[in-house]
Design an enzyme around this catalytic site. Structure first.
Site, PDB file in Angstrom:
ATOM      1  N   ASP A 282       1.171  -1.463   0.245  1.00 35.61           N
ATOM      2  CA  ASP A 282       0.013  -0.081   0.022  1.00 35.61           C
ATOM      3  C   ASP A 282       1.087   0.970   0.239  1.00 35.61           C
ATOM      4  O   ASP A 282       1.746   1.348   0.194  1.00 35.61           O
ATOM      5  CB  ASP A 282      -1.145   0.459   1.159  1.00 35.61           C
ATOM      6  CG  ASP A 282       0.033   0.024   2.731  1.00 35.61           C
ATOM      7  OD1 ASP A 282       0.679  -0.449   2.754  1.00 35.61           O
ATOM      8  OD2 ASP A 282      -0.479   0.277   3.273  1.00 35.61           O
TER       9      ASP A 282
ATOM     10  N   GLU B 153      -0.200  -1.234   5.570  1.00 35.19           N
ATOM     11  CA  GLU B 153       0.914  -0.460   6.994  1.00 35.19           C
ATOM     12  C   GLU B 153       1.050   0.969   6.757  1.00 35.19           C
ATOM     13  O   GLU B 153       1.171   1.336   7.473  1.00 35.19           O
ATOM     14  CB  GLU B 153       2.369  -0.740   6.444  1.00 35.19           C
ATOM     15  CG  GLU B 153       3.109  -0.600   7.241  1.00 35.19           C
ATOM     16  CD  GLU B 153       3.695   0.608   7.411  1.00 35.19           C
ATOM     17  OE1 GLU B 153       4.739   0.896   8.415  1.00 35.19           O
ATOM     18  OE2 GLU B 153       3.504   1.278   6.283  1.00 35.19           O
TER      19      GLU B 153
HETATM   20 ZN    ZN Z   1       6.604   2.432   4.520  1.00 42.94          ZN
END
Ligand code: ZN
Length: 380
Positions: A71, A137
């Site tokens: 991501d 994340e």
């Molecule tokens: Zn990162």
């Protein structure tokens, strides 16, 4: 083989995988890994995609895991970008695109490093290579590594070494690596005083005055955990102070304060909590409090992984890297539950989360060679 890093990189950058949406990045990577002989497990958790890939035999050696995220953060205002953030663009030896440094570049680098390693040494490899990827994340990290690690531990999975591809380099590739991170502890304080007329101060209890002494003591406190790099020290930041909206001639009855503690492995959570309470009591402040521990600190000293990474960087840079625990939290806080040695090593962090994020083509290739050499050191 170098062109295959860029090929993979371009495919990944073209996908606007804004956290927690993977949008097919892991499918592209899985295809590459299946061709290399990996077996793959998918862990789809709500809106988040995660994969665990492995190759080799865990019984005849150590397991080296690479950890990454597919991501990216949003592009922000498009008018600040020289090129479309989701159209990979080469300009003056640099590759532009959202996620180029954080961290689709290092994912491409380690996958191609593993590919070269397997091509040369597949039959001589002792142990196993695993890859763990998430698409959550950059967001709240709820359904990513945190939950997958729980499942892996339940399945009795073990890893010995973990390399996280987060962008740790500052001025040149490999100048800084992370051997740990500070913890992060949040505090919400709800203070209660006595409101009243501003001209009759003795009839009220002015919380803003009292709290200013409390805050002043708290931010000036010496936590006695001094490191050479001051960004590794325990640090307190007050991020919000809010009183109820009163008229000009009133002293307010309530005050809200929000505080974050970034604390080193030398300081315990209980020590912080008891110190804050002591200070509030000293100033006779009535309070309710809400704590949230979002990351425990961790550190890795003198391990085989750390030494191998340092030796490899010295080989390429003729200079030792700065080994640091500074910066924010990372998925290291979750993978540490599997008790591996952890090192974070990746690209330059000077354009991450900004417009015109880029990576030098030469850095992508060099990082891939560094990863390859580390694998050789650990698994041959
Ligand atoms: Zn990162």
């Amino acid at each position: 083989m170098c062109s295959s890093i860029i090929k993979l990189f371009n495919k990944l950058i073209s996908i606007p995988s804004i956290s927690p949406n993977d949008m097919g990045c892991q499918k592209i990577i899985s295809k590459e890994l299946l061709n290399m002989g990996f077996s793959i497990k998918n862990f789809d958790i709500k809106d988040t995609k995660n994969i665990w890939a492995e190759i080799g035999n865990k019984k005849n050696g150590k397991t080296l895991n690479f950890l990454g995220h597919t991501d990216v953060v949003p592009s922000g205002n498009l008018s600040n970008w020289k090129f479309d953030p989701f159209v990979p663009t080469i300009y003056e030896g640099k590759l532009y695109g959202r996620g180029s440094s954080d961290m689709k570049g290092s994912i491409s680098s380690f996958i191609i490093a593993i590919k070269r390693f397997l091509h040369n040494f597949k039959n001589n490899m002792k142990g196993r290579i695993t890859i763990l990827l998430t698409s959550d994340e950059e967001g709240n990290a709820k359904n990513g590594i945190k939950k997958v690690v729980k499942k892996l531990i339940k399945n009795k999975e073990k890893i010995d070494y973990c390399i996280i591809g987060e962008p740790t380099s500052e001025k040149f590739l490999g100048d800084t690596i992370k051997n740990g991170r500070r913890g992060s502890l949040h505090l919400k304080l709800f203070l209660k005083g006595k409101g009243g007329h501003i001209a009759y101060k003795d009839y009220s209890e002015n919380l803003i005055h009292k709290a200013s002494f409390f805050i002043n003591d708290l931010i000036k406190l010496d936590w006695h955990d001094k490191f050479n790099n001051k960004d590794e020290n325990t640090n307190v930041q007050v991020s919000k102070i809010f009183s109820e909206d009163t008229v000009e001639n009133m002293i307010s009855e309530n005050l809200f304060i929000r505080i974050n503690f970034r604390f080193s492995y030398k300081i315990s959570v209980n020590y912080i909590k008891s110190y804050v309470k002591k200070l509030l009591n000293y100033y006779k402040i009535k309070y309710n409090m809400k704590w949230k521990l979002s990351a425990k600190p961790f550190v890795n000293k003198n391990s085989r992984l750390l030494n191998s990474v340092v030796e490899t960087i010295v080989f390429f840079n003729k200079k030792k890297p700065n080994v640091s625990m500074s910066g924010g939290t990372s998925d290291g806080r979750f993978i540490k539950k599997m008790k591996p040695e952890i090192i974070e090593l990746g690209l330059l962090n000077n354009t991450i989360h900004k417009p015109n994020e880029f990576v030098k083509i030469s850095d992508l290739k060099k990082l891939s060679k560094i990863y390859e050499k580390i694998i050789e050191k650990l698994l041959l």
